[in-house]
Design an enzyme around this catalytic site. Structure first.
Site, PDB file in Angstrom:
ATOM      1  N   TYR A 101      22.582  10.559   6.241  1.00 16.15           N
ATOM      2  CA  TYR A 101      23.389   9.452   5.719  1.00 16.15           C
ATOM      3  C   TYR A 101      24.851   9.880   5.682  1.00 16.15           C
ATOM      4  O   TYR A 101      25.174  10.995   5.260  1.00 16.15           O
ATOM      5  CB  TYR A 101      22.951   9.101   4.289  1.00 16.15           C
ATOM      6  CG  TYR A 101      23.925   8.177   3.599  1.00 16.15           C
ATOM      7  CD1 TYR A 101      23.786   6.794   3.696  1.00 16.15           C
ATOM      8  CD2 TYR A 101      25.016   8.689   2.886  1.00 16.15           C
ATOM      9  CE1 TYR A 101      24.710   5.949   3.087  1.00 16.15           C
ATOM     10  CE2 TYR A 101      25.935   7.838   2.278  1.00 16.15           C
ATOM     11  CZ  TYR A 101      25.777   6.476   2.392  1.00 16.15           C
ATOM     12  OH  TYR A 101      26.688   5.637   1.808  1.00 16.15           O
ATOM     13  N   GLU A 189      29.115   2.604   6.297  1.00 18.74           N
ATOM     14  CA  GLU A 189      27.973   3.514   6.210  1.00 18.74           C
ATOM     15  C   GLU A 189      27.322   3.663   7.567  1.00 18.74           C
ATOM     16  O   GLU A 189      27.181   2.674   8.290  1.00 18.74           O
ATOM     17  CB  GLU A 189      26.899   2.936   5.269  1.00 18.74           C
ATOM     18  CG  GLU A 189      27.173   3.136   3.803  1.00 18.74           C
ATOM     19  CD  GLU A 189      26.027   2.627   2.931  1.00 18.74           C
ATOM     20  OE1 GLU A 189      25.990   2.976   1.755  1.00 18.74           O
ATOM     21  OE2 GLU A 189      25.170   1.878   3.433  1.00 18.74           O
TER      22      GLU A 189
END
Ligand code: GDP
Ligand code: MN
Length: 379
Positions: A101, A189
């Site tokens: 991530y 993201e």
């Protein structure tokens, strides 16, 4: 303002962040053609403005053209967390060795851009934050300096041991920061950022939110906006000088001033009712604004009662009353209306509407209780 994954991937490409090829499709027929053109494993992905699509069955790998068509038929039309899937992305699928991530957001505490990364990629980061917060690395980035090589390397070395992967990741992080800053994003993201079987670091999902207040200078980003039905109404209202936000309840509110609108919703809640919206018609309301506001409330099927709460200061109650009368002459209002007018020219306002046989009340709490009572009669 949020954008879809397929749009985020286009932005990644603009910034030379590696991302697999893809084609946006609206029908199973288009998916079939796209899968045939790729001629290898693809992934069919629902394009909705919400995360966790994989878990909801909105992301499916397909080894053959037939499998891609089956996936498309399943996903198109699917409901994911209240969002209807109207289009899918057919993307070149990659073999994944590991998922990570990476994200950038604005941290109001440190007044900086917060650079976040985790080896717990793929799953929703909110869950990681709750269950294992230590697994999220965080570095505040001073926007005067930008993301330094040192900072990018520091995170990259924590995620990867292979120097070849570190080098690729550092480039990606710096480009992602550039994308964030140059486009006035409030969140970007990559989840997951992956290592492929060929030892390439790639983005295979993107999520982005942009600062609405900066859209005036981000014409290209604004053009990506695909508002849903509620948002379209909110934008149309804004163009007419009204501030409108749809909510879940059934009492349609029309109020002057944001503070009074908030108080009105509180009082409705206090007496056990549910507002259908926040609607601030603003100060110095012209009759036309009231007409527009009535149209807006009447277009919401959930609204069972309209509650008008005006505290006249700069706003003149007679103006509001004139607008209301005009609206009632123009449209067929079949639902009950409760009116509280107080302040500047209230007597004149009440006189204007007196011929219309509308229940008027003297206080906000009376108005809320009457609106709730009428609402319960309808239900
Ligand atoms: P999200 O669930 O909405 O976040 O959608 P993602 O695009 O992140 O996909 C969910 C999961 O599907 C990923 O975490 C991967 O595990 C898997 N996935 C997505 N694309 C691919 C791909 O190209 N290859 C493989 N092997 N898995 C994929
Ligand atoms: Mn994802």
């Amino acid at each position: 303002m949020k954008i879809h994954e397929y749009q985020a991937r286009q932005l990644f490409r603009q910034y030379a962040i590696p991302v697999p090829d893809d084609v946006l499709c609206y029908t199973a027929g288009e998916v079939e053609k796209a899968a045939r053109d790729f001629n290898r494993m693809v992934v069919v992905k629902a394009q909705v403005l919400v995360g966790g699509r994989g878990k909801a069955g909105g992301v499916k790998l397909a080894k053959t053209v037939d499998e891609a068509v089956i996936a498309a038929n399943k996903i198109l039309g699917m409901d994911i967390k209240g969002f209807k899937v109207e289009k899918v992305l057919v993307a070149d699928a990659v073999e994944i060795n590991k998922e990570f991530y990476v994200g950038l957001t604005i941290d109001r505490n440190t007044k900086s851009v917060l650079f976040m990364a985790s080896t717990e990629g793929g799953v929703e980061i909110e869950e990681v934050a709750k269950e294992n917060p230590a697994a999220i690395l965080k570095i505040p980035i001073d926007t005067d300096l930008g993301m330094t090589d040192f900072q990018a390397r520091k995170i990259a070395f924590k995620l990867f041991s292979d120097i070849n992967l570190v080098k690729q990741a550092v480039e990606i992080f710096k480009k992602l920061y550039k994308l964030f800053i140059e486009n006035d994003a409030s969140l970007v993201e990559i989840n997951p950022l992956v290592i492929t079987d060929k030892n390439r670091v790639m983005a295979i999902d993107g999520k982005m939110t942009f600062d609405d207040n900066a859209l005036f200078r981000q014409i290209d980003i604004e053009a990506l906006n695909e508002p849903d039905e509620d948002e379209k109404k909110e934008i149309a209202a804004k163009d007419k000088g009204l501030t409108y936000i749809r909510l879940d309840g059934n009492i349609g509110c029309m109020v002057n001033g944001a503070g009074l609108a908030m108080a009105t919703m509180d009082v409705i809640k206090y007496f056990g009712g549910n507002p259908a919206n926040f609607l601030d018609i603003g100060g110095s309301s012209s009759p036309q604004k009231v007409v527009d506001a009535m149209n807006l409330l009447m277009s919401d099927k959930h609204v069972k009662v309209i509650m008008i709460n005006i505290f006249g200061g700069i706003t003149r109650c007679d103006d509001v009353a004139r607008g209301l009368v005009t609206a009632l002459d123009q449209m067929k209002v079949t639902i009950p209306i409760v009116i509280r007018l107080s302040g500047t020219n209230a007597e004149e306002g009440l006189r204007i509407i007196s011929d219309y046989n509308l229940p008027t009340v003297n206080s906000l709490s009376e108005a809320a209780q009457e609106a709730i009572r009428l609402c319960n009669l309808v239900n």
